[in-house]
Design an enzyme around this catalytic site. Structure first.
Site, PDB file in Angstrom:
ATOM      1  N   SER A 149       0.725  -1.368  -0.181  1.00 30.84           N
ATOM      2  CA  SER A 149       0.071  -0.017   0.067  1.00 30.84           C
ATOM      3  C   SER A 149       0.641   1.288   0.173  1.00 30.84           C
ATOM      4  O   SER A 149       0.262   2.478   0.056  1.00 30.84           O
ATOM      5  CB  SER A 149      -1.131  -0.025   1.442  1.00 30.84           C
ATOM      6  OG  SER A 149       0.032   0.100   2.350  1.00 30.84           O
ATOM      7  N   THR A 153      -8.580   2.592  -3.886  1.00 26.83           N
ATOM      8  CA  THR A 153      -8.223   4.034  -3.594  1.00 26.83           C
ATOM      9  C   THR A 153      -8.454   5.092  -4.701  1.00 26.83           C
ATOM     10  O   THR A 153      -8.815   4.482  -5.631  1.00 26.83           O
ATOM     11  CB  THR A 153      -6.396   3.892  -3.443  1.00 26.83           C
ATOM     12  OG1 THR A 153      -6.057   5.161  -3.516  1.00 26.83           O
ATOM     13  CG2 THR A 153      -5.969   3.238  -4.641  1.00 26.83           C
ATOM     14  N   ASP A 154      -8.345   6.204  -4.302  1.00 24.35           N
ATOM     15  CA  ASP A 154      -8.685   7.198  -5.170  1.00 24.35           C
ATOM     16  C   ASP A 154      -7.389   7.527  -6.074  1.00 24.35           C
ATOM     17  O   ASP A 154      -7.580   8.106  -7.175  1.00 24.35           O
ATOM     18  CB  ASP A 154      -9.058   8.481  -4.535  1.00 24.35           C
ATOM     19  CG  ASP A 154      -8.026   9.130  -3.596  1.00 24.35           C
ATOM     20  OD1 ASP A 154      -7.018   8.406  -3.429  1.00 24.35           O
ATOM     21  OD2 ASP A 154      -8.348  10.262  -3.150  1.00 24.35           O
ATOM     22  N   GLU A 155      -6.258   6.900  -5.680  1.00 27.18           N
ATOM     23  CA  GLU A 155      -5.203   6.979  -6.692  1.00 27.18           C
ATOM     24  C   GLU A 155      -5.445   6.469  -8.049  1.00 27.18           C
ATOM     25  O   GLU A 155      -4.644   6.954  -9.058  1.00 27.18           O
ATOM     26  CB  GLU A 155      -3.914   6.580  -5.596  1.00 27.18           C
ATOM     27  CG  GLU A 155      -3.943   7.301  -4.531  1.00 27.18           C
ATOM     28  CD  GLU A 155      -2.536   7.057  -3.775  1.00 27.18           C
ATOM     29  OE1 GLU A 155      -1.539   6.876  -4.241  1.00 27.18           O
ATOM     30  OE2 GLU A 155      -2.567   6.970  -2.490  1.00 27.18           O
ATOM     31  N   TYR A 215       1.975   1.603  -7.767  1.00 22.14           N
ATOM     32  CA  TYR A 215       0.932   1.395  -6.457  1.00 22.14           C
ATOM     33  C   TYR A 215      -0.397   1.531  -7.256  1.00 22.14           C
ATOM     34  O   TYR A 215      -1.259   0.564  -7.223  1.00 22.14           O
ATOM     35  CB  TYR A 215       1.153   2.070  -5.306  1.00 22.14           C
ATOM     36  CG  TYR A 215      -0.043   2.190  -4.329  1.00 22.14           C
ATOM     37  CD1 TYR A 215      -0.488   1.004  -3.763  1.00 22.14           C
ATOM     38  CD2 TYR A 215      -0.847   3.274  -4.064  1.00 22.14           C
ATOM     39  CE1 TYR A 215      -1.671   1.001  -3.097  1.00 22.14           C
ATOM     40  CE2 TYR A 215      -2.040   3.216  -3.443  1.00 22.14           C
ATOM     41  CZ  TYR A 215      -2.462   2.053  -2.848  1.00 22.14           C
ATOM     42  OH  TYR A 215      -3.595   1.990  -2.200  1.00 22.14           O
ATOM     43  N   ALA A 272      -1.198   1.947 -10.319  1.00 22.79           N
ATOM     44  CA  ALA A 272      -1.567   1.125 -11.519  1.00 22.79           C
ATOM     45  C   ALA A 272      -1.756  -0.230 -11.123  1.00 22.79           C
ATOM     46  O   ALA A 272      -2.627  -0.777 -11.836  1.00 22.79           O
ATOM     47  CB  ALA A 272      -0.292   1.099 -12.350  1.00 22.79           C
ATOM     48  N   LYS A 308      -3.443  -0.954  -8.318  1.00 20.80           N
ATOM     49  CA  LYS A 308      -4.641  -1.225  -7.663  1.00 20.80           C
ATOM     50  C   LYS A 308      -5.642  -0.836  -8.918  1.00 20.80           C
ATOM     51  O   LYS A 308      -6.836  -1.390  -8.714  1.00 20.80           O
ATOM     52  CB  LYS A 308      -5.015  -0.092  -6.720  1.00 20.80           C
ATOM     53  CG  LYS A 308      -4.140  -0.205  -5.240  1.00 20.80           C
ATOM     54  CD  LYS A 308      -4.483  -1.483  -4.446  1.00 20.80           C
ATOM     55  CE  LYS A 308      -6.014  -1.124  -3.934  1.00 20.80           C
ATOM     56  NZ  LYS A 308      -6.220  -2.323  -3.035  1.00 20.80           N
TER      57      LYS A 308
HETATM   58  P1  NAD Z   1      -1.497  -1.635   5.341  1.00 23.44           P
HETATM   59  O1  NAD Z   1      -0.164  -1.825   4.492  1.00 23.44           O
HETATM   60  O2  NAD Z   1      -1.369  -1.034   6.427  1.00 23.44           O
HETATM   61  O3  NAD Z   1      -2.064  -3.178   5.398  1.00 23.44           O
HETATM   62  C1  NAD Z   1      -2.129  -4.028   4.359  1.00 23.44           C
HETATM   63  C2  NAD Z   1      -2.087  -5.685   5.144  1.00 23.44           C
HETATM   64  O4  NAD Z   1      -2.233  -6.508   4.025  1.00 23.44           O
HETATM   65  C3  NAD Z   1      -0.952  -5.968   5.944  1.00 23.44           C
HETATM   66  O5  NAD Z   1      -1.646  -6.471   7.340  1.00 23.44           O
HETATM   67  C4  NAD Z   1      -0.233  -7.158   5.118  1.00 23.44           C
HETATM   68  O6  NAD Z   1       0.372  -8.005   6.021  1.00 23.44           O
HETATM   69  C5  NAD Z   1      -1.415  -7.670   4.560  1.00 23.44           C
HETATM   70  N1  NAD Z   1      -0.699  -8.209   3.057  1.00 23.44           N
HETATM   71  C6  NAD Z   1      -0.074  -7.734   2.196  1.00 23.44           C
HETATM   72  N2  NAD Z   1       0.474  -8.525   1.290  1.00 23.44           N
HETATM   73  C7  NAD Z   1      -0.183  -9.841   1.583  1.00 23.44           C
HETATM   74  C8  NAD Z   1      -0.623 -11.039   0.796  1.00 23.44           C
HETATM   75  N3  NAD Z   1       0.186 -11.272  -0.271  1.00 23.44           N
HETATM   76  N4  NAD Z   1      -1.384 -11.981   1.403  1.00 23.44           N
HETATM   77  C9  NAD Z   1      -1.966 -11.549   2.624  1.00 23.44           C
HETATM   78  N5  NAD Z   1      -1.630 -10.428   3.133  1.00 23.44           N
HETATM   79  C10 NAD Z   1      -1.129  -9.358   2.729  1.00 23.44           C
HETATM   80  O7  NAD Z   1      -2.691  -1.205   4.062  1.00 23.44           O
HETATM   81  P2  NAD Z   1      -3.702  -0.148   4.480  1.00 23.44           P
HETATM   82  O8  NAD Z   1      -3.420   1.346   4.516  1.00 23.44           O
HETATM   83  O9  NAD Z   1      -4.585  -0.685   5.737  1.00 23.44           O
HETATM   84  O10 NAD Z   1      -4.766  -0.429   3.079  1.00 23.44           O
HETATM   85  C11 NAD Z   1      -5.831  -1.575   3.030  1.00 23.44           C
HETATM   86  C12 NAD Z   1      -6.205  -1.328   1.670  1.00 23.44           C
HETATM   87  O11 NAD Z   1      -6.994  -0.221   1.506  1.00 23.44           O
HETATM   88  C13 NAD Z   1      -5.315  -1.541   0.455  1.00 23.44           C
HETATM   89  O12 NAD Z   1      -6.183  -2.319  -0.284  1.00 23.44           O
HETATM   90  C14 NAD Z   1      -5.358  -0.090   0.037  1.00 23.44           C
HETATM   91  O13 NAD Z   1      -5.055  -0.043  -1.407  1.00 23.44           O
HETATM   92  C15 NAD Z   1      -6.570   0.421   0.132  1.00 23.44           C
HETATM   93  N6  NAD Z   1      -6.743   2.077   0.774  1.00 23.44           N
HETATM   94  C16 NAD Z   1      -5.735   2.527   1.622  1.00 23.44           C
HETATM   95  C17 NAD Z   1      -5.683   3.716   1.711  1.00 23.44           C
HETATM   96  C18 NAD Z   1      -4.916   4.550   2.915  1.00 23.44           C
HETATM   97  O14 NAD Z   1      -4.744   5.649   3.171  1.00 23.44           O
HETATM   98  N7  NAD Z   1      -4.135   3.864   3.795  1.00 23.44           N
HETATM   99  C19 NAD Z   1      -6.777   4.689   1.270  1.00 23.44           C
HETATM  100  C20 NAD Z   1      -7.547   4.114   0.268  1.00 23.44           C
HETATM  101  C21 NAD Z   1      -7.496   2.879   0.002  1.00 23.44           C
HETATM  102  P1  TYD Z   2       1.378   9.060   2.164  1.00 23.84           P
HETATM  103  O1  TYD Z   2       1.130   9.168   3.245  1.00 23.84           O
HETATM  104  O2  TYD Z   2       2.917   8.311   1.455  1.00 23.84           O
HETATM  105  O3  TYD Z   2       0.163   8.992   1.203  1.00 23.84           O
HETATM  106  P2  TYD Z   2      -0.089   8.826  -0.592  1.00 23.84           P
HETATM  107  O4  TYD Z   2       1.200   9.251  -1.146  1.00 23.84           O
HETATM  108  O5  TYD Z   2      -0.505   7.569  -0.842  1.00 23.84           O
HETATM  109  O6  TYD Z   2      -0.958   9.981  -0.856  1.00 23.84           O
HETATM  110  O7  TYD Z   2       1.880  10.933   1.349  1.00 23.84           O
HETATM  111  C1  TYD Z   2       0.932  11.791   1.669  1.00 23.84           C
HETATM  112  C2  TYD Z   2       1.453  12.879   1.017  1.00 23.84           C
HETATM  113  O8  TYD Z   2       2.765  13.350   1.977  1.00 23.84           O
HETATM  114  C3  TYD Z   2       2.200  12.679  -0.264  1.00 23.84           C
HETATM  115  O9  TYD Z   2       1.892  13.817  -1.102  1.00 23.84           O
HETATM  116  C4  TYD Z   2       3.413  12.472   0.022  1.00 23.84           C
HETATM  117  C5  TYD Z   2       3.841  13.380   1.308  1.00 23.84           C
HETATM  118  N1  TYD Z   2       5.038  13.076   2.068  1.00 23.84           N
HETATM  119  C6  TYD Z   2       6.091  13.588   2.295  1.00 23.84           C
HETATM  120  O10 TYD Z   2       6.174  14.900   1.979  1.00 23.84           O
HETATM  121  N2  TYD Z   2       6.949  13.316   3.091  1.00 23.84           N
HETATM  122  C7  TYD Z   2       7.146  12.093   3.413  1.00 23.84           C
HETATM  123  O11 TYD Z   2       8.108  11.523   4.171  1.00 23.84           O
HETATM  124  C8  TYD Z   2       5.990  11.276   3.370  1.00 23.84           C
HETATM  125  C9  TYD Z   2       5.970   9.641   3.424  1.00 23.84           C
HETATM  126  C10 TYD Z   2       5.082  11.680   2.386  1.00 23.84           C
END
Ligand code: NAD
Ligand code: TYD
Length: 349
Positions: free
Chosen positions: A87, A132-134, A157, A159, A161
């Site tokens: 992620s 994700t919105d990305e 990432y 791409a 998703k």
């Molecule tokens: P994270 O990286 O904190 O957690 C991912 C989890 O998936 C971990 O527990 C990891 O052990 C598990 N995992 C990774 N590879 C695996 C595999 N091959 N088999 C089984 N388990 C596996 O991620 P997150 O931030 O909690 O995101 C969760 C989901 O939400 C993702 O699909 C991400 O794309 C989506 N998402 C995240 C955000 C965000 O801001 N974090 C926003 C929108 C969508």
């Molecule tokens: P991040 O939390 O990695 O989420 P995403 O890239 O998925 O949006 O980053 C959020 C924003 O913060 C992004 O514009 C990148 C920036 N950023 C920094 O400026 N410094 C850092 O060390 C990190 C991890 C992110």
């Protein structure tokens, strides 16, 4: 109604909040949390519910096809809520293949196992893909992502998703598999791995370390409190329309530098440090390659159709989040060691 639900990635940041919500809200469901426990997975996120009678943890990898096929055959899951993924954008830039493997191939293996299990007996079955919105790429100064915005991902990432979203739709079209997809903006809250902006900066402020701001810091993200995302996932899972996509966002855009300054102010207050202390740690560093300028979500569909809206303001959510990290320093210390230290040194050398 009793159901067997598989939640993937439930030991990660968002997944752990979803697992907790489902285990506590639906005692009649059996919740299975499948997680490979990569660097981002942490069972300490779930100690409060680990002994619940409707909860089972399964350590396994979604890219292990025979393991997944056996698991589905044995357990006959009615629903899948798929969050497991690689992620972090920065990691995807250094190791894109790992993202293709888990996010694309892993999703396909799950889809295939679900298809083989139910074939065309799809009644009351659902594959929910959390995305994700990305996937929509980047916005300029104006505009919002809606559910019909074209996909235009820029990082490995996003791409990966985007590709997984397409496969979910393809399984719906081709095999009649009932599915929903949600595309959410940046989450923040308790239990987020400290490679992402907010927990990384909280931890660095606590330890008086530099705050590495990429580029000019004028990148914009829409931030959502993770508990509100989990509540939205619950609603979409139970009330979302088959084959629909829902955008989920916080109605809460911030330029990175403004967010970081707000974080510094709140941290100084909570740590009892003088005004302006944490801001002095801000350090501008080399930009992320292909850095998306702006993400912003139009969440009016989920708001109007399912009645969802965020429950906290950003200031409230951020304050709760900081409080959580300040009272869970052991959680943080156990993570910030070993392999994570190596990653940190490489990324911020
Ligand atoms: P994270 O990286 O904190 O957690 C991912 C989890 O998936 C971990 O527990 C990891 O052990 C598990 N995992 C990774 N590879 C695996 C595999 N091959 N088999 C089984 N388990 C596996 O991620 P997150 O931030 O909690 O995101 C969760 C989901 O939400 C993702 O699909 C991400 O794309 C989506 N998402 C995240 C955000 C965000 O801001 N974090 C926003 C929108 C969508
Ligand atoms: P991040 O939390 O990695 O989420 P995403 O890239 O998925 O949006 O980053 C959020 C924003 O913060 C992004 O514009 C990148 C920036 N950023 C920094 O400026 N410094 C850092 O060390 C990190 C991890 C992110």
């Amino acid at each position: 109604m009793s159901k067997k639900i598989l939640i993937t990635g439930g030991a990660g940041f968002i997944g752990s909040h979803v697992v907790r919500l489902f285990v506590n809200t639906y005692p009649e469901y059996q919740i299975y949390n499948l997680d490979a426990l990569t660097y981002a997975g942490n069972l300490e996120n779930l100690t409060d519910i680990e002994n619940a009678s409707n909860y089972t943890f399964l350590k396994g990898d979604i890219t292990d096809e025979s393991y997944i096929n056996d698991l589905f055959e044995k357990n006959q899951f009615d629903g899948v809520i798929h969050l497991a993924a690689e992620s972090h954008v920065d990691r995807s830039i250094t190791d894109p293949l790992a993202f293709a493997k888990t996010n694309i191939l892993g999703t396909m293996i799950l889809l295939n196992a679900f298809k083989n299990l139910w074939q065309d007996q799809w009644q009351d079955k659902l594959f929910y893909h959390v995305s994700t919105d990305e996937v929509y790429g980047t916005l300029g100064e104006t505009g919002l992502f809606t559910e019909t915005t074209s996909y235009d991902p820029n990082s490995p990432y996003s791409a990966s998703k985007a590709s997984s979203d397409h496969f979910v739709r393809a399984y719906g079209e081709t095999y009649g598999m009932p599915y929903v997809i949600s595309n959410c903006s940046n989450n923040y809250g308790a239990n987020q791995f400290p490679e992402k902006l907010i927990p990384l900066f909280i931890n660095n402020i606590i330890n008086n370390k530099a705050l590495p701001v990429y580029g000019d810091g004028k990148y914009t993200r829409d931030w959502l409190y993770v508990v509100d995302h989990a509540i939205a996932i619950d609603l979409v899972f139970h009330k979302g329309e088959n084959e629909e996509t829902y955008n989920i966002g916080g109605f809460n855009e911030w330029q990175n530098i403004d967010l970081i300054k707000l974080l510094c102010v709140q941290m100084d207050e909570k740590l009892g440090r003088g005004k302006g202390t944490s801001e002095q740690l801000i350090t501008y560093v080399k930009d992320r390659p292909g850095h998306d300028l702006r993400y912003a979500i139009d969440a009016s569909k989920i708001n109007q159709e399912l009645g969802w809206k965020p429950s906290v303001t950003f200031e409230q959510g951020l304050s709760k989040t900081i409080d959580w990290y300040l009272s869970n320093t052991v959680w943080m210390e156990r993570i910030v060691s070993g392999a994570y230290e190596d990653y940190y040194k490489k990324q911020y050398k």
